[in-house]
Motif scaffolding. Sequence first.
Motif, PDB file in Angstrom:
ATOM      1  N   UNK A   7       0.844  -1.179   0.000  1.00 54.89           N
ATOM      2  CA  UNK A   7       0.000   0.000   0.000  1.00 54.89           C
ATOM      3  C   UNK A   7       0.878   1.226   0.000  1.00 54.89           C
ATOM      4  N   UNK A   8       0.323   2.303  -0.518  1.00 52.40           N
ATOM      5  CA  UNK A   8       1.138   3.497  -0.676  1.00 52.40           C
ATOM      6  C   UNK A   8       0.901   4.517   0.406  1.00 52.40           C
ATOM      7  N   UNK A   9      -0.358   4.741   0.788  1.00 52.12           N
ATOM      8  CA  UNK A   9      -0.666   5.830   1.697  1.00 52.12           C
ATOM      9  C   UNK A   9      -0.664   5.304   3.115  1.00 52.12           C
ATOM     10  N   UNK A 249       9.360  -0.686  -8.204  1.00 50.57           N
ATOM     11  CA  UNK A 249       8.133  -1.276  -7.699  1.00 50.57           C
ATOM     12  C   UNK A 249       7.666  -0.558  -6.432  1.00 50.57           C
ATOM     13  N   UNK A 250       8.608  -0.247  -5.555  1.00 47.36           N
ATOM     14  CA  UNK A 250       8.272   0.475  -4.328  1.00 47.36           C
ATOM     15  C   UNK A 250       7.670   1.838  -4.629  1.00 47.36           C
ATOM     16  N   UNK A 251       8.286   2.566  -5.541  1.00 45.62           N
ATOM     17  CA  UNK A 251       7.800   3.908  -5.851  1.00 45.62           C
ATOM     18  C   UNK A 251       6.509   3.863  -6.662  1.00 45.62           C
ATOM     19  N   UNK A 252       6.259   2.760  -7.379  1.00 46.71           N
ATOM     20  CA  UNK A 252       4.985   2.609  -8.075  1.00 46.71           C
ATOM     21  C   UNK A 252       3.862   2.389  -7.069  1.00 46.71           C
ATOM     22  N   UNK A 253       4.125   1.553  -6.071  1.00 51.15           N
ATOM     23  CA  UNK A 253       3.119   1.291  -5.045  1.00 51.15           C
ATOM     24  C   UNK A 253       2.948   2.469  -4.105  1.00 51.15           C
ATOM     25  N   UNK A 254       4.017   3.215  -3.905  1.00 54.37           N
ATOM     26  CA  UNK A 254       4.013   4.322  -2.940  1.00 54.37           C
ATOM     27  C   UNK A 254       4.788   5.496  -3.539  1.00 54.37           C
ATOM     28  N   UNK A 255       4.154   6.365  -4.313  1.00 54.49           N
ATOM     29  CA  UNK A 255       4.855   7.465  -4.965  1.00 54.49           C
ATOM     30  C   UNK A 255       5.647   8.336  -4.003  1.00 54.49           C
TER      31      UNK A 255
END
Length: 407
Positions: A7-9, A249-255
Motif C-alpha cells: 500500500x502506498x498511503x 516497484x516500491x515507488x509505483x506502489x508508494x509514490x
Amino acid sequence: MEHTGWTAESKPQNEEDSELKPDEDEDLSFFGNHTSGEDESVSEVNDNVWDLIPELRPKLHMHQKKAFEFLWQNIAGSLVPALMEKTSKKIGKRPLVLAPKTTLYTWYKEFIKWEIPVPVHLIHGTRSSRVFRPTPAVLRGSGPRPSQDVVHILDCLEKMQKWHAQPSVLVMGYTSFLTLMREDAKYSHRKYMAKVLRESPGLVILDEGHNPRSTKSRLRKVLMKVETDQRILLSGTLFQNNFCEYFNTLSLARPMFIKEVLKTLDPKFKRRKKGAQKARHLLESRARKFFLDNIASKINSDEAEEKMQGLNMLRNMTNGFIDVYEGTASDTLPGLQIYTILMNPTDIQHQILVKLHKIMEKCPGYPLEVELLITLASIHPSLINSSLCVKKFYSNVWKPPLPYSSI
C-alpha cells in the motif's frame, strides 16, 4: 502460494519487497512484521471497521482478516472509524482495479460472490468485448451497425460516466488502460477518458503489479501519472535481487517513497528551497541512484556487517506498508496439479514418426524443421503437409486417406 500486498498511503512503518531473496533465516524478518500464524488474534476492538461489515468476517480465513486490517490501516489510518484520516475526500471514492486481461472476469465474479453492494463496471478490450459486452443502449434499434471500435469507445464512455455518477468500482485490463491513457490522442473523447483515468481514481489496485517494474516500461510511466497516492499492489512474484526494479516497484506502489528516500539519503534535499523542486522524473532518477548506492550496494556486500546495515536501512525506510502471506501447513488449498497424458500413435503416425526420427539422427546439430514435422505428425499425420519444409526431408509426401482428409 506467496501473496504480497503493497500500500502506498501509510505512516512509515514496515515494508518489504516481494522480490528480495533471503539467504539467511535472520533475513526473513525483512519481509515485514505480519506473519501467517493463527496465534495472532485479529483486533477485537469494539466500534471498529469490522462492525460495518459483520456478515463478512465469519467467512474469511485468518490470514484474509489480517490482510484486510493491514490494507484498511494503511489506507484509512485506523481501524476505528472515528479515528480514520479525513485529509482527503477521495479516500475510498472511485476505486480503479487494473489487472491482466485473463483475470478480469475473475475480479468481477469476486464482487458477485461476496455480494458487495457496490456497482462494478467492467471494461473489456476491443476483441473480448464481442463476447462479454452487449451493444450500448444508444446504439440499439434499426440503422447501420456501428464498427466494433465505435461500440467499444461508447461502452467505455458509458461505464466511466456511471463510475462518476455514484460510488462504484471500475475494472479494466492493463492493455485497455494503456490505450485509453494515450496523451497524443487527437479526439476530444479520447482526451477526456485519459483525463478521467489520470485524475479521478481515489484508489488504484494493481493486480500482478510487479510487471511494470522496468525503468523503461511505458505502462509504469503512465501509472506514475495517476494522481493518487492511495495504491495497493498485489503480487505473488518474489523479488529477483534486481534493486533497480525493486525501487521502481516500491515507488509505483508508494509514490511518496521517492521523497522519503531523498529525505533520508540526500543531504542536499532538505536544504533545497521551496519552489525549487525538480520535476518528478528527475527526483525519481536521483532517488533511485541514492537507493542503489547507499542501500543496494550494502545488501549485496560480502561483508555480513555491511549487509545487515543495508537491510536495517531498508527496514526502517519501508516499515509498515508491505504484508506477506507465505502460506502454512494448515492450508486446505490443493495447490497446482500437473497431469501428463500418454497416447499411443496410430499405425500411420508411427510409420511417419519412425522415418522422421531416422532423418533427425542423420542431420547435424538439432534440426528445428524436423522437430516441427515430428510435432505436427504427433498431433495428426495430415498436418505435416501444411509445412513448407516437408519436401526437404520427405521425398514421398504422405497423402491422407479419405477419413483423414475431411478433418
